[in-house]
Scaffold this active site. Structure first.
Site, mmCIF file in Angstrom:
data_model
loop_
_atom_site.group_PDB
_atom_site.id
_atom_site.type_symbol
_atom_site.label_atom_id
_atom_site.label_comp_id
_atom_site.label_asym_id
_atom_site.label_seq_id
_atom_site.Cartn_x
_atom_site.Cartn_y
_atom_site.Cartn_z
ATOM 1 N N LYS A 65 0.841 -1.197 0.000
ATOM 2 C CA LYS A 65 0.000 0.000 0.000
ATOM 3 C C LYS A 65 0.875 1.246 0.000
ATOM 4 O O LYS A 65 2.042 1.195 0.384
ATOM 5 C CB LYS A 65 -0.875 0.015 1.266
ATOM 6 C CG LYS A 65 -2.019 -0.979 1.255
ATOM 7 C CD LYS A 65 -2.873 -0.817 2.496
ATOM 8 C CE LYS A 65 -3.956 -1.877 2.542
ATOM 9 N NZ LYS A 65 -4.985 -1.723 1.493
ATOM 10 N N ARG A 118 -10.162 -11.672 1.852
ATOM 11 C CA ARG A 118 -10.991 -12.748 1.312
ATOM 12 C C ARG A 118 -10.269 -14.090 1.371
ATOM 13 O O ARG A 118 -10.906 -15.134 1.424
ATOM 14 C CB ARG A 118 -11.440 -12.382 -0.111
ATOM 15 C CG ARG A 118 -10.332 -12.196 -1.088
ATOM 16 C CD ARG A 118 -10.765 -11.412 -2.326
ATOM 17 N NE ARG A 118 -10.843 -9.969 -2.087
ATOM 18 C CZ ARG A 118 -11.190 -9.086 -3.011
ATOM 19 N NH1 ARG A 118 -11.522 -9.477 -4.243
ATOM 20 N NH2 ARG A 118 -11.233 -7.796 -2.724
#
Ligand code: BES
Ligand code: MN
Ligand code: ZN
Length: 498
Positions: free
Chosen positions: A278, A352
């Site tokens: 990020k 996920r």
């Protein structure tokens, strides 16, 4: 904070501050009217000066009151003189507590439970007063040298009539339980990643188990998860020095054979993105990537204290997502516990990967329903802002029940579609699916991914990435969706006993 119900006449009360409502055009609420007479028209004198018109959320703190034992009066504007909406009621309560910041007020009597609120009863109002006051008084001081908080209130009494006492008291007990759950959720969220690691989260869960009757906590280690074949989950923690934990909490409050409600909370104690690193700006906020897990812990604390007659399983897959020589690389293919293979196109879509193996694991509980709570996609903030939680699922009844619970609890969720056309976004040339559906409809493609592991039960997904914490000068955890889920579980418990 000590909460109680007060049924004595106002003029007999001893407190630092009494909170009363004023409607639009300076119309006094019943308790303001009573105080006005017992103080020889004092409130009318103040109000007629024009400092408070009675618009919702206005406040005036009167610091000296003639005669009697009441030291201060807080006038709170309620808006039009008719039943308030649930939202306006919350707004007025929030304005009231916030105006007590930076004062020395320690004990208050709140007379706002007498206001009519559309479709809400005394129990709800009393519960909401506790929830809102406690929420506003929360301040994170754990890692500060100065532990002093802006709000000094120690004692809050809710004024009610003798006939209202039972309902008010019931709401108060529920409110206390939920408020305490919310404090736990916010505290864990606000803790930094170097303190709140997966092991720390697991320890907190074990402590909770010791404290709560009917709650059993077990923690699965990486070796257990390897034996179960949780290749997707473990591929994420491989990139971190902190070992992953799968925290399981088992609350048995219902009939022995009643199927459990399974709550799954994403527990990424820090999400740096992995090799798909990020950007630096705002990366500190990725300590909040375990807020789904913290919600599950807060809910179980609340449920255990309310002793709801339900069976609830909490599952918190917890890990860090870090860049490392052994971390997932874009293009890597991992095999999930279900046997389905996943091409990891973006290592930052790690949530996920943990959730899919946990969903498969949930099958062994033969769940009534499964609800996962996750800070899953930045895209949910683009779709819904920081107002509504994103809701998706494979069952209309469950989704409607959650939306309705959010409405009652003043903690809204809004449903997004999960139509099969969106499943296309996850196509891979090399595996059964990719873990990243790209920028468009990011919240939906993430839920599409999860749905492939939730085919064997009724399932809903709450994406709290834009609502679990605030950024900017008031940066901090919000405790959402503890209120929504508490309401949902209270409703379910009522359906069983009612
Ligand atoms: N934890 C983040 C989601 C997130 C992002 C929450 C920003 C709050 C603010 C999640 O693990 C993530 O990185 N999601 C990616 C998915 C994408 C790579 C498909 C995202 O939303 O960008
Ligand atoms: Mn991520
Ligand atoms: Zn994440």
């Amino acid at each position: 904070m000590d909460y109680s119900i007060e049924t004595a006449p106002l003029e007999e009360l001893q407190c630092d501050c009494i909170i009363v409502g004023v409607y639009q055009d300076r119309q006094l609420s019943p308790s303001a009217t009573a105080l006005n007479s017992s103080t020889g028209g004092f409130i009318n004198t103040i109000v007629s000066r024009g400092d408070l018109a009675g618009k919702n959320g206005e406040t005036v703190l009167i610091n000296a009151v003639p005669g009697g034992t009441i030291e201060r009066i807080l006038l709170v504007g309620l808006g039009e003189n008719k039943p308030l909406s649930g939202k306006n009621y919350k707004k007025a309560l929030l304005a009231a507590v916030n105006s007590l910041k930076k004062t020395q007020i320690k004990s208050v009597v709140c007379c706002l439970a007498e206001c009519d609120v559309t479709d809400r009863d005394m129990q709800w109002k009393s519960r909401h007063i506790v929830e809102v006051f406690n929420d506003a008084a929360y301040q994170f001081t754990y890692t500060k040298s100065d532990k002093e908080t802006e709000i000094k209130i120690e004692k809050i009494s809710i004024a009610a009539t003798e006939t209202e006492r039972t309902a008010a008291n019931f709401g108060l007990l529920q409110g206390k339980a939920i408020a305490e759950g919310m404090v736990l959720t916010k505290h864990l969220g606000d803790l930094p990643g170097n303190i709140c690691t997966p092991a720390y989260l697991a320890e907190q869960a074990i402590e909770l188990g010791k404290k709560c009757a009917g709650l059993t906590v077990k923690v699965l280690e990486e070796s257990d998860m390897t034996a179960l074949g949780m290749g997707a989950l473990l591929s994420v923690s491989r990139g971190s020095r902190q070992p992953a934990k799968l925290i399981t909490l088992d609350y048995q409050g219902g009939e022995k054979n009643a199927k459990p409600i399974v709550l799954i909370g994403k527990g990424l104690t820090f999400d740096a993105g992995g090799i798909s690193l990020k950007q630096a700006q705002g990366m500190d906020e990725m300590k909040y990537d375990m807020c789904g897990g913290a919600t599950v812990l807060g809910i179980l604390l609340a449920v255990a204290q309310m002793q709801l007659p339900l069976n609830i399983i909490g599952l918190i897959p917890s890990s860090e997502n870090m860049p490392d020589g052994d971390a997932n690389k874009p293009g890597d293919i991992v095999t999930s516990m279900s046997g389905k293979t996943i091409e990891v196109l973006n290592t930052d879509a790690e949530g996920r990967l943990l959730l899919c193996d946990t969903l498969t694991y949930a099958e062994r509980y033969s769940p009534e329903v499964v609800i996962d709570i996750a800070t899953l996609t930045g895209a949910v903030g683009v779709a819904l802002g920081n107002v509504a939680i994103g809701l998706l699922g494979n069952d209309d009844i469950l989704c409607n029940e959650l939306t309705a619970a959010g409405e009652i609890a003043n903690d809204n969720a809004w449903r997004l579609p999960l139509w099969e056309e969106y499943q296309e976004l996850l196509k891979s040339n090399f595996a059964d699916m990719t873990n990243s559906g790209g920028r468009e409809a990011g919240t939906i493609s993430a839920a599409c991914f999860l749905s492939r592991f939730a085919e064997k039960f009724r399932w809903a997904h709450l994406d709290i990435a834009a609502t679990a914490w605030r950024s900017g000068p008031t940066k901090g955890a919000t405790g959402r969706p503890v209120l929504l889920l508490s309401q949902y579980l209270i409703n379910r418990a009522q359906n069983i006993s009612g």
